[in-house]
Design a protein around this motif. Structure first.
Motif, PDB file in Angstrom:
ATOM      1  N   LYS A 141     -18.671  63.909  66.614  1.00  0.00           N
ATOM      2  CA  LYS A 141     -18.862  62.927  65.685  1.00  0.00           C
ATOM      3  C   LYS A 141     -18.962  63.591  64.005  1.00  0.00           C
ATOM      4  O   LYS A 141     -18.326  63.007  63.177  1.00  0.00           O
TER       5      LYS A 141
ATOM      6  N   ALA B  58     -29.340  60.457  73.861  1.00  0.00           N
ATOM      7  CA  ALA B  58     -29.372  59.529  72.766  1.00  0.00           C
ATOM      8  C   ALA B  58     -29.061  58.219  73.324  1.00  0.00           C
ATOM      9  O   ALA B  58     -28.094  57.226  72.838  1.00  0.00           O
ATOM     10  N   GLY B  59     -29.829  57.805  74.469  1.00  0.00           N
ATOM     11  CA  GLY B  59     -30.028  56.567  75.025  1.00  0.00           C
ATOM     12  C   GLY B  59     -28.776  56.090  75.870  1.00  0.00           C
ATOM     13  O   GLY B  59     -28.821  55.023  76.539  1.00  0.00           O
TER      14      GLY B  59
ATOM     15  N   SER C 238     -29.994  61.370  65.149  1.00  0.00           N
ATOM     16  CA  SER C 238     -30.559  60.872  66.487  1.00  0.00           C
ATOM     17  C   SER C 238     -29.479  60.227  67.512  1.00  0.00           C
ATOM     18  O   SER C 238     -29.922  60.096  68.751  1.00  0.00           O
ATOM     19  N   ASP C 239     -28.123  60.018  67.062  1.00  0.00           N
ATOM     20  CA  ASP C 239     -27.220  59.539  68.094  1.00  0.00           C
ATOM     21  C   ASP C 239     -26.359  60.879  68.534  1.00  0.00           C
ATOM     22  O   ASP C 239     -25.403  60.472  69.172  1.00  0.00           O
ATOM     23  N   ASN C 240     -26.663  62.104  68.068  1.00  0.00           N
ATOM     24  CA  ASN C 240     -25.943  63.318  68.796  1.00  0.00           C
ATOM     25  C   ASN C 240     -27.042  63.811  70.026  1.00  0.00           C
ATOM     26  O   ASN C 240     -27.884  64.362  69.666  1.00  0.00           O
ATOM     27  N   PRO C 241     -26.323  63.697  70.953  1.00  0.00           N
ATOM     28  CA  PRO C 241     -27.001  63.926  72.310  1.00  0.00           C
ATOM     29  C   PRO C 241     -27.278  65.575  72.465  1.00  0.00           C
ATOM     30  O   PRO C 241     -26.598  66.169  71.847  1.00  0.00           O
TER      31      PRO C 241
ATOM     32  N   TYR D  74     -35.103  67.495  66.987  1.00  0.00           N
ATOM     33  CA  TYR D  74     -34.411  66.744  65.907  1.00  0.00           C
ATOM     34  C   TYR D  74     -35.132  66.948  64.449  1.00  0.00           C
ATOM     35  O   TYR D  74     -34.212  66.989  63.438  1.00  0.00           O
TER      36      TYR D  74
ATOM     37  N   ALA E 248     -20.323  55.865  70.336  1.00  0.00           N
ATOM     38  CA  ALA E 248     -21.395  56.778  70.820  1.00  0.00           C
ATOM     39  C   ALA E 248     -20.923  58.118  71.372  1.00  0.00           C
ATOM     40  O   ALA E 248     -20.312  58.070  72.374  1.00  0.00           O
TER      41      ALA E 248
END
Length: 339
Positions: A231, A115-116, A61-64, A54, A224
């Protein structure tokens, strides 16, 4: 300083592979070739190593990330279960440019990889160097495209050098990518499976194997993303990109009017459109097949940054078969802007 390692698709690369795996085991990132684009890989189980991906890319950070494996047995270590239709697709298209979204074993990978989320994308590359390397490593490797986030994806080692030299410790040169577009992504954690990103394995090819699918929908801002590229704006050169159907006479008139207004135009198109008004021409090749045009796309978009222009006009194509994947990338590069 970035080390540059050349590997031969048909040679004995074990010594080079060991160097690469040593970097991964030590928690470092390494750029390596796949048949789609060059990837920036790190041990998917190591949070510190994944964080370096990253950081090097400047990636949200929300882009897996997609996890790459060299053999299906590796899935047992981090996948909770494999749905029947996913297994059918893997049997048909692996190794190859298909990413499958599967349920993740809790705690099996670094949280940032997914990404969680409770799902993760996985694929097995068909590129001979990538496949051999991943088999040799025998560890899950998280690997997005090896470029600065948002820029055109790298289809050659030279593209990786442009974006990441000095930011990563090693780049592996295994020759140019042969597909030229990132993998098709299908979510098998929903029914029917959902196409999240089109690629060279087309929707029609998949339907022949797994039956009905949900089409790719536009992601709402609060959602997400389950897969890369859903996105954020991607693939964009420095100058603004506008799409156009070049067979329409009005397109040439608009381009000529822009030039009379003092605008310098780069035209990204197959050779047959070289006669249209432009200041710089970035060729998508002489072969009219969409597969061939796709292989030239990212190289042409990157070349736009080597010329001084005010805007880029890129040819648009029918969104059928591979054309659906081609237009997906072009529309993201243009941010939805049309001439």
């Amino acid at each position: 300083m970035t080390k540059f390692v050349h590997v031969d698709r048909d040679g004995d690369n074990l010594e080079s592979y060991q160097q690469i795996v040593d970097k991964w085991v030590a928690g470092e990132v390494v750029a390596f070739p796949t048949e789609t684009v060059y990837g920036l890989g790190a041990d998917a189980r190591n949070p510190q190593a994944v964080a370096k991906i990253y950081e090097a890319k400047g990636r949200p950070s929300d882009n897996p990330l997609i996890v790459h494996v060299g053999k299906t047995e590796q899935l047992q270590g981090f996948i909770a279960y494999i749905p029947e239709l996913a297994q059918k697709a893997m049997d048909a298209f692996w190794p190859g440019p298909l990413t499958v979204i599967l349920p993740l074993k809790e705690g099996a990978l670094a949280p940032a990889v997914s990404a969680g989320l409770s799902t993760v994308g996985v694929r097995m590359p068909a590129h001979p160097v990538a496949h051999e390397l991943l088999e040799f490593a025998n560890i899950p490797i998280a690997a997005p495209s090896a470029n600065r986030s948002g820029k055109p994806s790298p289809t050659a080692a030279s593209h990786v050098i442009e974006d990441l030299e000095g930011r990563i410790p090693m780049i592996v040169d295994g020759g140019p990518a042969t597909a030229g577009l990132e993998s098709t992504i299908v979510d098998f954690t929903v029914q029917p499976p959902a196409l999240l990103r089109p690629g060279s394995i087309t929707e029609e090819m998949l339907q022949d194997v797994i039956g009905d699918m949900q089409g790719a929908g536009r992601l709402r801002e609060e959602q997400a993303p389950k897969a890369p590229g859903m996105k954020y704006t991607h693939y964009a050169p420095d100058a603004p990109v506008y799409l156009a159907y070049l067979d329409q006479a009005i397109t040439g008139d608009k381009m000529e009017e822009l030039r009379r207004m003092g605008k310098k135009i780069a035209l990204v198109a197959p050779e047959k459109y070289r006669h249209l008004p432009h200041d710089e021409f970035l060729s998508l090749g002489t072969d009219a097949s969409l597969e061939s045009i796709s292989r030239h796309l990212f190289n042409a978009l990157r070349a736009c940054n080597q010329v001084e222009v005010d805007l880029i006009v890129a040819a648009a194509f029918p969104a059928e078969g591979v054309g659906k994947a081609l237009m997906n990338r072009l529309e993201k590069a243009a941010g939805g802007s049309w001439l």
